[in-house]
Design a protein around this motif. Structure first.
Motif, PDB file in Angstrom:
ATOM      1  N   LEU A 202       3.518  -2.926 -11.597  1.00 52.80           N
ATOM      2  CA  LEU A 202       2.704  -1.737 -11.816  1.00 52.80           C
ATOM      3  C   LEU A 202       1.639  -1.567 -10.728  1.00 52.80           C
ATOM      4  CD1 LEU A 202       2.221  -2.085 -15.677  1.00 52.80           C
ATOM      5  CD2 LEU A 202       3.647  -0.395 -14.519  1.00 52.80           C
ATOM      6  N   ASN A 203       0.959  -2.640 -10.364  1.00 57.07           N
ATOM      7  CA  ASN A 203      -0.186  -2.523  -9.462  1.00 57.07           C
ATOM      8  C   ASN A 203       0.189  -2.518  -7.989  1.00 57.07           C
ATOM      9  OD1 ASN A 203      -2.904  -2.569 -11.048  1.00 57.07           O
ATOM     10  ND2 ASN A 203      -1.548  -3.973 -12.132  1.00 57.07           N
ATOM     11  N   SER A 204       1.400  -2.970  -7.670  1.00 58.64           N
ATOM     12  CA  SER A 204       1.856  -2.788  -6.292  1.00 58.64           C
ATOM     13  C   SER A 204       2.092  -1.310  -6.008  1.00 58.64           C
ATOM     14  CB  SER A 204       3.148  -3.574  -6.057  1.00 58.64           C
ATOM     15  OG  SER A 204       4.219  -3.029  -6.823  1.00 58.64           O
ATOM     16  N   ALA A 205       2.338  -0.536  -7.064  1.00 57.81           N
ATOM     17  CA  ALA A 205       2.662   0.877  -6.909  1.00 57.81           C
ATOM     18  C   ALA A 205       1.449   1.781  -7.024  1.00 57.81           C
ATOM     19  CB  ALA A 205       3.708   1.278  -7.948  1.00 57.81           C
ATOM     20  N   LYS A 206       0.289   1.230  -7.341  1.00 57.29           N
ATOM     21  CA  LYS A 206      -0.925   2.046  -7.392  1.00 57.29           C
ATOM     22  C   LYS A 206      -2.116   1.200  -6.957  1.00 57.29           C
ATOM     23  CE  LYS A 206      -1.662   1.183 -12.351  1.00 57.29           C
ATOM     24  NZ  LYS A 206      -1.810   1.789 -13.685  1.00 57.29           N
ATOM     25  N   GLY A 207      -2.871   1.714  -6.039  1.00 61.78           N
ATOM     26  CA  GLY A 207      -4.062   1.020  -5.571  1.00 61.78           C
ATOM     27  C   GLY A 207      -3.823   0.031  -4.459  1.00 61.78           C
ATOM     28  N   SER A 208      -2.570  -0.275  -4.156  1.00 56.45           N
ATOM     29  CA  SER A 208      -2.273  -1.205  -3.072  1.00 56.45           C
ATOM     30  C   SER A 208      -2.338  -0.480  -1.731  1.00 56.45           C
ATOM     31  CB  SER A 208      -0.878  -1.801  -3.260  1.00 56.45           C
ATOM     32  OG  SER A 208       0.115  -0.794  -3.120  1.00 56.45           O
ATOM     33  N   ALA A 209      -2.386  -1.261  -0.655  1.00 55.72           N
ATOM     34  CA  ALA A 209      -2.365  -0.650   0.671  1.00 55.72           C
ATOM     35  C   ALA A 209      -1.063   0.101   0.888  1.00 55.72           C
ATOM     36  CB  ALA A 209      -2.549  -1.736   1.733  1.00 55.72           C
ATOM     37  N   ALA A 210       0.049  -0.470   0.412  1.00 49.09           N
ATOM     38  CA  ALA A 210       1.348   0.175   0.599  1.00 49.09           C
ATOM     39  C   ALA A 210       1.425   1.529  -0.094  1.00 49.09           C
ATOM     40  CB  ALA A 210       2.454  -0.747   0.091  1.00 49.09           C
ATOM     41  N   SER A 211       0.806   1.621  -1.265  1.00 48.24           N
ATOM     42  CA  SER A 211       0.918   2.855  -2.047  1.00 48.24           C
ATOM     43  C   SER A 211       0.094   4.005  -1.477  1.00 48.24           C
ATOM     44  CB  SER A 211       0.496   2.595  -3.496  1.00 48.24           C
ATOM     45  OG  SER A 211      -0.896   2.314  -3.585  1.00 48.24           O
ATOM     46  N   GLN A 212      -0.710   3.740  -0.447  1.00 51.22           N
ATOM     47  CA  GLN A 212      -1.462   4.829   0.180  1.00 51.22           C
ATOM     48  C   GLN A 212      -0.549   5.775   0.952  1.00 51.22           C
ATOM     49  OE1 GLN A 212      -4.728   5.043  -0.697  1.00 51.22           O
ATOM     50  NE2 GLN A 212      -4.210   3.213  -1.881  1.00 51.22           N
ATOM     51  N   ASP A 213       0.633   5.280   1.322  1.00 55.48           N
ATOM     52  CA  ASP A 213       1.623   6.130   1.973  1.00 55.48           C
ATOM     53  C   ASP A 213       2.478   6.788   0.900  1.00 55.48           C
ATOM     54  OD1 ASP A 213       3.364   7.026   4.284  1.00 55.48           O
ATOM     55  OD2 ASP A 213       4.822   5.877   3.106  1.00 55.48           O
ATOM     56  N   PRO A 214       2.512   8.124   0.820  1.00 49.89           N
ATOM     57  CA  PRO A 214       3.220   8.806  -0.274  1.00 49.89           C
ATOM     58  C   PRO A 214       4.691   8.441  -0.378  1.00 49.89           C
ATOM     59  CG  PRO A 214       1.778  10.336   0.888  1.00 49.89           C
ATOM     60  CD  PRO A 214       1.797   9.082   1.696  1.00 49.89           C
ATOM     61  N   ALA A 215       5.366   8.292   0.762  1.00 49.49           N
ATOM     62  CA  ALA A 215       6.795   7.970   0.720  1.00 49.49           C
ATOM     63  C   ALA A 215       7.018   6.571   0.156  1.00 49.49           C
ATOM     64  CB  ALA A 215       7.397   8.090   2.115  1.00 49.49           C
ATOM     65  N   THR A 216       6.202   5.628   0.598  1.00 53.62           N
ATOM     66  CA  THR A 216       6.305   4.263   0.075  1.00 53.62           C
ATOM     67  C   THR A 216       5.941   4.223  -1.395  1.00 53.62           C
ATOM     68  OG1 THR A 216       5.724   3.383   2.252  1.00 53.62           O
ATOM     69  CG2 THR A 216       5.526   1.889   0.368  1.00 53.62           C
ATOM     70  N   ALA A 217       4.904   4.966  -1.763  1.00 50.13           N
ATOM     71  CA  ALA A 217       4.491   5.021  -3.168  1.00 50.13           C
ATOM     72  C   ALA A 217       5.625   5.527  -4.049  1.00 50.13           C
ATOM     73  CB  ALA A 217       3.258   5.906  -3.320  1.00 50.13           C
ATOM     74  N   ALA A 218       6.404   6.483  -3.551  1.00 51.66           N
ATOM     75  CA  ALA A 218       7.514   7.024  -4.329  1.00 51.66           C
ATOM     76  C   ALA A 218       8.594   5.971  -4.556  1.00 51.66           C
ATOM     77  CB  ALA A 218       8.094   8.238  -3.615  1.00 51.66           C
ATOM     78  N   VAL A 219       8.877   5.166  -3.535  1.00 53.08           N
ATOM     79  CA  VAL A 219       9.876   4.107  -3.682  1.00 53.08           C
ATOM     80  C   VAL A 219       9.390   3.058  -4.681  1.00 53.08           C
ATOM     81  CG1 VAL A 219      11.142   2.276  -2.493  1.00 53.08           C
ATOM     82  CG2 VAL A 219      10.766   4.475  -1.359  1.00 53.08           C
ATOM     83  N   LEU A 220       8.122   2.683  -4.585  1.00 56.87           N
ATOM     84  CA  LEU A 220       7.572   1.692  -5.517  1.00 56.87           C
ATOM     85  C   LEU A 220       7.540   2.243  -6.940  1.00 56.87           C
ATOM     86  CD1 LEU A 220       4.664   0.304  -3.297  1.00 56.87           C
ATOM     87  CD2 LEU A 220       6.755  -0.898  -3.954  1.00 56.87           C
ATOM     88  N   LYS A 221       7.246   3.515  -7.092  1.00 60.21           N
ATOM     89  CA  LYS A 221       7.251   4.115  -8.430  1.00 60.21           C
ATOM     90  C   LYS A 221       8.661   4.103  -9.021  1.00 60.21           C
ATOM     91  CE  LYS A 221       5.899   8.134 -11.166  1.00 60.21           C
ATOM     92  NZ  LYS A 221       7.169   8.135 -11.936  1.00 60.21           N
ATOM     93  N   GLU A 222       9.657   4.363  -8.184  1.00 59.25           N
ATOM     94  CA  GLU A 222      11.039   4.286  -8.657  1.00 59.25           C
ATOM     95  C   GLU A 222      11.358   2.874  -9.153  1.00 59.25           C
ATOM     96  OE1 GLU A 222      15.014   6.011  -6.782  1.00 59.25           O
ATOM     97  OE2 GLU A 222      14.403   4.130  -5.789  1.00 59.25           O
ATOM     98  N   MET A 223      10.867   1.866  -8.451  1.00 57.86           N
ATOM     99  CA  MET A 223      11.043   0.480  -8.893  1.00 57.86           C
ATOM    100  C   MET A 223      10.381   0.254 -10.248  1.00 57.86           C
ATOM    101  SD  MET A 223       9.501  -2.953  -7.090  1.00 57.86           S
ATOM    102  CE  MET A 223       7.818  -2.413  -7.466  1.00 57.86           C
ATOM    103  N   VAL A 224       9.179   0.771 -10.406  1.00 58.92           N
ATOM    104  CA  VAL A 224       8.466   0.640 -11.673  1.00 58.92           C
ATOM    105  C   VAL A 224       9.260   1.280 -12.799  1.00 58.92           C
ATOM    106  CG1 VAL A 224       6.415   1.401 -12.939  1.00 58.92           C
ATOM    107  CG2 VAL A 224       6.176   0.434 -10.644  1.00 58.92           C
ATOM    108  N   ASP A 225       9.818   2.437 -12.535  1.00 61.65           N
ATOM    109  CA  ASP A 225      10.563   3.159 -13.565  1.00 61.65           C
ATOM    110  C   ASP A 225      11.842   2.435 -13.972  1.00 61.65           C
ATOM    111  OD1 ASP A 225       8.629   5.112 -13.498  1.00 61.65           O
ATOM    112  OD2 ASP A 225       9.766   6.464 -12.191  1.00 61.65           O
ATOM    113  N   GLN A 226      12.320   1.544 -13.129  1.00 64.74           N
ATOM    114  CA  GLN A 226      13.561   0.818 -13.416  1.00 64.74           C
ATOM    115  C   GLN A 226      13.295  -0.638 -13.806  1.00 64.74           C
ATOM    116  OE1 GLN A 226      16.469   2.491 -13.485  1.00 64.74           O
ATOM    117  NE2 GLN A 226      15.246   4.305 -12.984  1.00 64.74           N
TER     118      GLN A 226
END
Length: 636
Positions: A202-226
């Motif tokens: 959950l937290n890698s997908a929000k508030g992390s340095a990686a999640s500041q990039d919208p495209a990366t955030a979308a991939v991480l959110k997809e991981m969270v959803d699965q």
């Protein structure tokens, strides 16, 4: 230090918190500045970048007493919160304490949200906390005294600063706080509590340095959803999932799932082994019987109250993680008095005494009358509330110590055939075996859980499946499973209070070199008009990974077929088993996804490629008297 803005804080600014992850910092700043002049007695300085000793700058907000929008001069005591969850969420606290004559400081932890640097699990928070406190002490609005506030990880940052001995730190109130991670609540007797797998996802997908990039955030959110699908494909290996896009989160999680032993990896916030390093300041420990850190909260009190000269207080309610303001959790209602309705006011009372020197209720009236305050669960009438909850009930009681001095430690022996008895077994041979298949683990239904969002339920639940349990969706009781050994007493002839630390002392053997053993204490309600099928209420549970049966620091595989004594440490509790109820203990080898599943192969942790079905045996004879040790409290 970069420039900061001074303004009057809007109240409430909920929309900022809800939309933060979708906004750039510049957009957030613009939105915040657009809404002004709604609060004239609090001024705020936002995104002050405070230097740490290594040059990394941490984003910090400062709330100051003001009058007609103008900051009021003076040196004030400071309330500090250091959090990984976005300092913008601390606005309510900042407003409250600034209006009460404090300066409130909220800081994003290293590598989180607006702060620079790379996030690591707690290991930087002691040093960073000391540097933050030093900076606070140098500010004209500070009188040099700091109290801290926060729950969970944010309670852990308090422990980290206290262990680091920050000179300005004057008191802490750690609630449900991170500590002793190699003992229980993260690595639990060698098993891994999967809520931290979920936390990282959950937290890698929000508030992390990686999640500041919208495209990366979308991939991480997809991981969270699965996440449910990823749960079926453990163990986690480096570079094989989208978590590789947030490498500091991936590397920590993989290391944490490998480190079963309570070794140097878990040194940070190990209070039990470093009690002497804890700063001698007033400490108020807050926990809940259904909280994920309950065992460490009571253990910390026992350790610190013997070591510190300053007052150490403990309060344990019937709460889930962070649930002090509510009186019902899971499927259970504990009555209106269970809630700490005004969560800020009682903290303010504590801070007023230790930071302002006020003579108030500290040491005089509840919840500060005695060092220990406990909620004893289970004295309700057992009816169904209008909301459909079990009226388990309970009441508060003040005590002087923990564990209670008047405790009667009593063995309840597990007997062949499923009975529980206070009499030791007499049979020369008695045992019960069951098959543990890691491919079909026992599902988790409630318990001492946090960060279980989406994959686990918290608190007290009828131990019965249904659509609310993703991996046990049919309305079958857990007791129907053939891989759970159920032992229960006859209906009690009088009320029985169990308050304290609980262990199961078992004699076991297995067909494999490593496996797990679990124990769960259940309060069995009889059938009634409101509950025609009765209600099997989980009270507490625990686990032991067999390779850590002799020590939490070293691994030792088993010899198949050899009988070993083991001790399972359950979470502490306080519960009255009422007349007519039964005391039940369930013995098994899995509780998923509360704990990771042992593949039974003896391979290195988090690095198995195989699974084996185990035949596990519980021995119940006179030479191997397996028992549950309950802390009974005599009637006063």
């Amino acid at each position: 230090m970069t420039a900061f803005s001074t303004k009057v804080l809007p109240y409430p600014a909920l929309i900022l918190f809800m939309t933060f992850r979708y906004l750039s910092l510049a957009a957030l700043f613009t939105l915040t500045c657009a809404a002004v002049a709604q609060e004239a007695d609090v001024a705020v300085k936002t995104n002050v970048m405070v230097n740490m000793r290594d040059g990394v700058k941490l984003a910090t907000d400062i709330y100051l007493p003001a009058k007609e929008g103008i900051e009021q001069p003076g040196a004030y005591p400071v309330i500090l919160t250091r959090l990984p969850y976005n300092k913008d969420g601390a606005k309510k606290l900042g407003l409250y304490y600034a209006k009460a004559g404090y300066v409130f400081v909220a800081q994003d932890c290293r590598g989180r949200y607006a702060s620079e640097g790379t996030w690591h699990w707690m290991t930087d928070d002691g040093r960073d906390g000391v540097d933050c406190a030093k900076w606070i002490g140098q500010q004209p609005w500070s009188n040099g005294k700091i109290g801290m506030i926060g729950t969970s990880y944010v309670g852990g940052t308090q422990h980290a600063m206290a262990l680091e001995g920050a000179p300005e730190l004057a008191t802490v109130i750690p609630v449900d706080a991170v500590s002793n991670c190699g003992v229980q609540s993260m690595r639990n007797a060698g098993a891994f509590e999967m809520r931290f797998w979920n936390w990282i996802m959950l937290n890698s997908a929000k508030g992390s340095a990686a999640s500041q990039d919208p495209a990366t955030a979308a991939v991480l959110k997809e991981m969270v959803d699965q996440r449910f699908d990823y749960l079926a494909h453990l163990p986690l290996r480096a570079g094989t999932t989208p978590l590789k896009l947030a490498p500091e989160y991936e590397s920590w999680l993989i290391d944490a799932m490998k480190h079963g032993a309570n070794d140097a990896f878990w040194t940070q916030n190990n209070i039990l082994e470093n009690t002497a390093s804890y700063k001698d300041i007033p400490v108020y420990l807050v926990g809940g019987w259904y909280d994920s850190w309950a065992g460490n909260t009571t253990a910390n009190f026992a350790a610190l109250s013997k070591t510190l000269k300053s007052p150490v207080y403990l309060i344990m309610g019937p709460w889930i993680h962070g649930g002090q303001a509510k009186s019902s959790h899971g499927q259970v209602d504990f009555g209106p008095e269970a809630a700490m309705a005004d969560e800020l006011a009682w903290r303010k009372e504590w801070y007023d005494h230790w930071l302002k020197g006020l003579d108030n209720s500290i040491g005089k009236t509840a919840p500060f009358a005695t060092p220990v305050r406990l909620f004893v669960m289970g004295t309700g009438d057992g009816r169904k509330t209008e909301a459909g909850l079990l009226k388990h009930g309970g009441s508060w009681r003040d005590e002087q110590e923990w564990p209670l001095a008047r405790t009667l430690w009593t063995n309840f022996y597990l007997m062949e055939g499923g009975a529980i008895s206070r009499d030791q077994p007499t049979a020369a041979t008695a045992h019960t075996s069951y098959i543990f298949d890691p491919r079909n683990p026992v599902p988790t239904i409630g318990g001492n859980i946090s960060s279980g969002d989406g994959i686990m339920l918290q608190g007290g639940w009828d131990q019965k499946g249904g659509p609310h349990i993703w991996n046990w969706s049919k309305p079958l009781p857990l007791s129907a499973r053939n891989d759970i050994l159920v032992f229960q007493s006859e209906p009690l002839t009088e009320d029985m209070e169990v308050t304290g630390e609980i262990v199961a002392k078992l004699w076991v053997s297995s067909s494999v070199v490593d496996t797990d053993f679990t124990a769960k204490l259940v309060d069995v309600y009889p059938a009634s008009a409101d509950w025609p099928g009765g209600f099997d209420l989980n009270v507490t549970d625990g686990i032991l990974r067999a390779r850590f049966r002799e020590s939490l620091k070293t691994e030792k595989l088993m010899t198949p077929g050899e009988v070993y004594p083991i001790t399972i440490r359950l979470y502490p509790t306080s519960n009255v088993f009422k007349k007519g109820h039964r005391i039940r203990v369930d013995i098994s080898s899995s509780n998923f996804p509360r704990f990771d599943v042992n593949p039974n192969t003896g391979e290195p942790l988090n690095d198995n490629r195989r699974v084996e079905t185990a035949v596990n045996t519980l021995h119940l004879d006179r030479d191997h008297p397996s028992c549950l040790v309950l802390p009974l409290i005599p009637r006063q």
